[in-house]
Motif scaffolding. Structure first.
Motif, PDB file in Angstrom:
ATOM      1  N   ILE A   1      -7.446  14.382   2.380  1.00  0.00           N
ATOM      2  CA  ILE A   1      -8.059  14.616   3.690  1.00  0.00           C
ATOM      3  C   ILE A   1      -7.591  13.584   4.699  1.00  0.00           C
ATOM      4  CG2 ILE A   1     -10.110  15.682   2.687  1.00  0.00           C
ATOM      5  CD1 ILE A   1     -11.603  13.053   3.156  1.00  0.00           C
ATOM      6  N   TRP A   2      -6.906  12.538   4.225  1.00  0.00           N
ATOM      7  CA  TRP A   2      -6.435  11.480   5.114  1.00  0.00           C
ATOM      8  C   TRP A   2      -4.925  11.359   5.055  1.00  0.00           C
ATOM      9  CZ3 TRP A   2      -9.685   9.748   8.570  1.00  0.00           C
ATOM     10  CH2 TRP A   2     -11.045   9.711   8.287  1.00  0.00           C
ATOM     11  N   ALA A   3      -4.322  11.226   6.232  1.00  0.00           N
ATOM     12  CA  ALA A   3      -2.914  10.853   6.320  1.00  0.00           C
ATOM     13  C   ALA A   3      -2.837   9.337   6.450  1.00  0.00           C
ATOM     14  CB  ALA A   3      -2.258  11.527   7.529  1.00  0.00           C
ATOM     15  N   ILE A   4      -1.658   8.759   6.297  1.00  0.00           N
ATOM     16  CA  ILE A   4      -1.546   7.304   6.434  1.00  0.00           C
ATOM     17  C   ILE A   4      -1.539   6.873   7.898  1.00  0.00           C
ATOM     18  CG2 ILE A   4      -0.431   6.959   4.192  1.00  0.00           C
ATOM     19  CD1 ILE A   4       2.228   6.772   5.634  1.00  0.00           C
TER      20      ILE A   4
ATOM     21  N   VAL B   1       7.198   8.123   5.430  1.00  0.00           N
ATOM     22  CA  VAL B   1       6.434   8.027   4.180  1.00  0.00           C
ATOM     23  C   VAL B   1       5.371   9.116   4.125  1.00  0.00           C
ATOM     24  CG1 VAL B   1       4.802   6.613   2.874  1.00  0.00           C
ATOM     25  CG2 VAL B   1       6.879   5.581   3.800  1.00  0.00           C
ATOM     26  N   GLU B   2       4.727   9.385   5.243  1.00  0.00           N
ATOM     27  CA  GLU B   2       3.721  10.454   5.264  1.00  0.00           C
ATOM     28  C   GLU B   2       4.332  11.797   4.882  1.00  0.00           C
ATOM     29  OE1 GLU B   2       0.443  12.870   5.648  1.00  0.00           O
ATOM     30  OE2 GLU B   2       0.538  10.696   5.419  1.00  0.00           O
TER      31      GLU B   2
ATOM     32  N   ASN C   1       0.820  -1.211   0.000  1.00  0.00           N
ATOM     33  CA  ASN C   1       0.000   0.000   0.000  1.00  0.00           C
ATOM     34  C   ASN C   1       0.854   1.261   0.000  1.00  0.00           C
ATOM     35  OD1 ASN C   1      -2.815  -0.718  -0.053  1.00  0.00           O
ATOM     36  ND2 ASN C   1      -2.535  -1.636   1.943  1.00  0.00           N
ATOM     37  N   LEU C   2       1.893   1.293   0.827  1.00  0.00           N
ATOM     38  CA  LEU C   2       2.747   2.472   0.883  1.00  0.00           C
ATOM     39  C   LEU C   2       3.460   2.695  -0.442  1.00  0.00           C
ATOM     40  CD1 LEU C   2       4.346   2.194   4.456  1.00  0.00           C
ATOM     41  CD2 LEU C   2       2.315   3.482   3.737  1.00  0.00           C
ATOM     42  N   HIS C   3       3.943   1.609  -1.036  1.00  0.00           N
ATOM     43  CA  HIS C   3       4.603   1.703  -2.337  1.00  0.00           C
ATOM     44  C   HIS C   3       3.647   2.265  -3.387  1.00  0.00           C
ATOM     45  CE1 HIS C   3       6.262   0.248  -6.177  1.00  0.00           C
ATOM     46  NE2 HIS C   3       7.435   0.205  -5.567  1.00  0.00           N
ATOM     47  N   ASN C   4       2.428   1.765  -3.416  1.00  0.00           N
ATOM     48  CA  ASN C   4       1.452   2.231  -4.401  1.00  0.00           C
ATOM     49  C   ASN C   4       1.121   3.713  -4.206  1.00  0.00           C
ATOM     50  OD1 ASN C   4       1.350  -0.271  -5.589  1.00  0.00           O
ATOM     51  ND2 ASN C   4      -0.562  -0.886  -4.621  1.00  0.00           N
ATOM     52  N   LEU C   5       0.975   4.138  -2.939  1.00  0.00           N
ATOM     53  CA  LEU C   5       0.692   5.544  -2.664  1.00  0.00           C
ATOM     54  C   LEU C   5       1.840   6.442  -3.132  1.00  0.00           C
ATOM     55  CD1 LEU C   5      -0.882   5.200   0.890  1.00  0.00           C
ATOM     56  CD2 LEU C   5      -2.031   6.147  -1.130  1.00  0.00           C
ATOM     57  N   LEU C   6       3.060   6.027  -2.814  1.00  0.00           N
ATOM     58  CA  LEU C   6       4.224   6.813  -3.229  1.00  0.00           C
ATOM     59  C   LEU C   6       4.338   6.887  -4.748  1.00  0.00           C
ATOM     60  CD1 LEU C   6       6.846   5.543  -0.626  1.00  0.00           C
ATOM     61  CD2 LEU C   6       6.011   7.902  -0.831  1.00  0.00           C
ATOM     62  N   GLU C   7       4.079   5.778  -5.411  1.00  0.00           N
ATOM     63  CA  GLU C   7       4.193   5.779  -6.867  1.00  0.00           C
ATOM     64  C   GLU C   7       3.112   6.653  -7.499  1.00  0.00           C
ATOM     65  OE1 GLU C   7       5.464   2.866 -10.463  1.00  0.00           O
ATOM     66  OE2 GLU C   7       4.604   1.920  -8.679  1.00  0.00           O
TER      67      GLU C   7
ATOM     68  N   VAL D   1       6.983  12.308   3.026  1.00  0.00           N
ATOM     69  CA  VAL D   1       7.296  12.285   1.596  1.00  0.00           C
ATOM     70  C   VAL D   1       6.021  12.495   0.769  1.00  0.00           C
ATOM     71  CG1 VAL D   1       8.181  10.903  -0.311  1.00  0.00           C
ATOM     72  CG2 VAL D   1       9.332  10.827   1.894  1.00  0.00           C
ATOM     73  N   LEU D   2       4.933  11.862   1.172  1.00  0.00           N
ATOM     74  CA  LEU D   2       3.665  12.048   0.453  1.00  0.00           C
ATOM     75  C   LEU D   2       3.236  13.510   0.480  1.00  0.00           C
ATOM     76  CD1 LEU D   2       1.721   8.881   1.668  1.00  0.00           C
ATOM     77  CD2 LEU D   2       2.536   9.319  -0.659  1.00  0.00           C
ATOM     78  N   ARG D   3       3.392  14.164   1.624  1.00  0.00           N
ATOM     79  CA  ARG D   3       3.047  15.582   1.711  1.00  0.00           C
ATOM     80  C   ARG D   3       3.915  16.413   0.772  1.00  0.00           C
ATOM     81  NH1 ARG D   3       2.587  16.508   8.286  1.00  0.00           N
ATOM     82  NH2 ARG D   3       0.972  14.938   8.683  1.00  0.00           N
ATOM     83  N   SER D   4       5.188  16.074   0.721  1.00  0.00           N
ATOM     84  CA  SER D   4       6.104  16.801  -0.154  1.00  0.00           C
ATOM     85  C   SER D   4       5.711  16.635  -1.619  1.00  0.00           C
ATOM     86  CB  SER D   4       7.529  16.294   0.072  1.00  0.00           C
ATOM     87  OG  SER D   4       8.431  16.928  -0.803  1.00  0.00           O
ATOM     88  N   LEU D   5       5.396  15.416  -2.022  1.00  0.00           N
ATOM     89  CA  LEU D   5       4.983  15.162  -3.401  1.00  0.00           C
ATOM     90  C   LEU D   5       3.688  15.895  -3.736  1.00  0.00           C
ATOM     91  CD1 LEU D   5       5.782  11.342  -3.535  1.00  0.00           C
ATOM     92  CD2 LEU D   5       6.952  13.124  -4.849  1.00  0.00           C
ATOM     93  N   ARG D   6       2.763  15.930  -2.779  1.00  0.00           N
ATOM     94  CA  ARG D   6       1.487  16.616  -3.032  1.00  0.00           C
ATOM     95  C   ARG D   6       1.678  18.119  -3.144  1.00  0.00           C
ATOM     96  NH1 ARG D   6      -1.000  12.714   1.335  1.00  0.00           N
ATOM     97  NH2 ARG D   6      -1.658  10.986  -0.009  1.00  0.00           N
ATOM     98  N   ARG D   7       2.645  18.659  -2.422  1.00  0.00           N
ATOM     99  CA  ARG D   7       2.920  20.086  -2.582  1.00  0.00           C
ATOM    100  C   ARG D   7       3.442  20.386  -3.983  1.00  0.00           C
ATOM    101  NH1 ARG D   7       4.748  19.766   2.773  1.00  0.00           N
ATOM    102  NH2 ARG D   7       6.940  19.681   2.174  1.00  0.00           N
TER     103      ARG D   7
END
Length: 212
Positions: free
Chosen positions: A181-184, A165-166, A63-69, A168-174
């Protein structure tokens, strides 16, 4: 991306002739779900032996891999559409129509400073661990894997991985201008479970240095 499951459990019907009524999973679906769970447990016990906690971490990594990708692709798309050259446009087109490895996407982002070295290292760790589980061979011994040089199957590593990972996801979304609306990590969970203060502060948005 689906925001919530629709087939299992009881949900209000929001469209169609039964709007306002209660949708409940059918007996057929419940039987199917039970059978899938049985086969999953059987394979994990007999043919590809794996401890329950390791099976859970394996699913988490997928799941984390898929979210990051996914967020990586969105960041690439946003960058290319705003200021990409012809070669970068071709790279985006290859993502959309062909297969581009996750590592190639990470390398592309890092080469343009769209992610930090720290963020790149986190993504590489998740990629490496996910690939390990995707290609492992049955073994009678537990596979000794590490996240950032600490045993993966520990509360310490799992917590650190979720926080990093959270971020990094925030950084990518910026980079892409996207929001979620949801964090991991569920809201309030880290503080309620007495996670280290630096983790709680990072999840609450008080430490963004690693994403810059």
């Amino acid at each position: 991306m689906a925001k919530k499951p629709r087939r299992f459990g009881a949900h209000e019907v929001t469209t169609g002739p039964f709007k306002g009524g209660l949708h409940v999973a059918t007996d057929g679906y419940r039987n199917f779900f039970t059978e899938v769970i049985y086969f999953d447990a059987y394979l994990n016990r007999r043919l590809s032996p794996i401890e329950p906690e390791e099976a859970a971490v394996q699913g988490i990594l997928l799941n984390l891999h898929n979210l990051l990708e996914y967020e990586s692709e969105e960041a690439i798309r946003s960058y290319v559409e705003a200021r990409g050259n012809q070669r970068e446009m071709e790279f985006l087109q290859r993502i959309q129509r062909d297969y581009i490895t996750f590592k190639s996407k990470c390398d592309w982002l890092r080469a343009r400073s769209l992610i930090s070295q720290e963020g790149y290292s986190v993504m590489e760790e998740v990629r490496r661990l996910r690939n390990h589980y995707a290609h492992f061979r049955p073994s009678s011994k537990r596979r000794r894997m590490c996240y950032r040089r600490t045993s993966l199957l520990t509360r310490r590593s799992v917590r650190r991985m979720f926080v990093e990972v959270e971020l990094v996801l925030r950084s990518l979304r910026r980079q892409s201008g996207r929001r979620s609306i949801w964090a991991i990590v569920p809201p309030g969970y880290a503080s309620e479970m007495n996670w280290p203060k630096e983790y709680v502060d990072a999840l609450n948005g008080m430490d963004r240095a690693s994403n810059s």
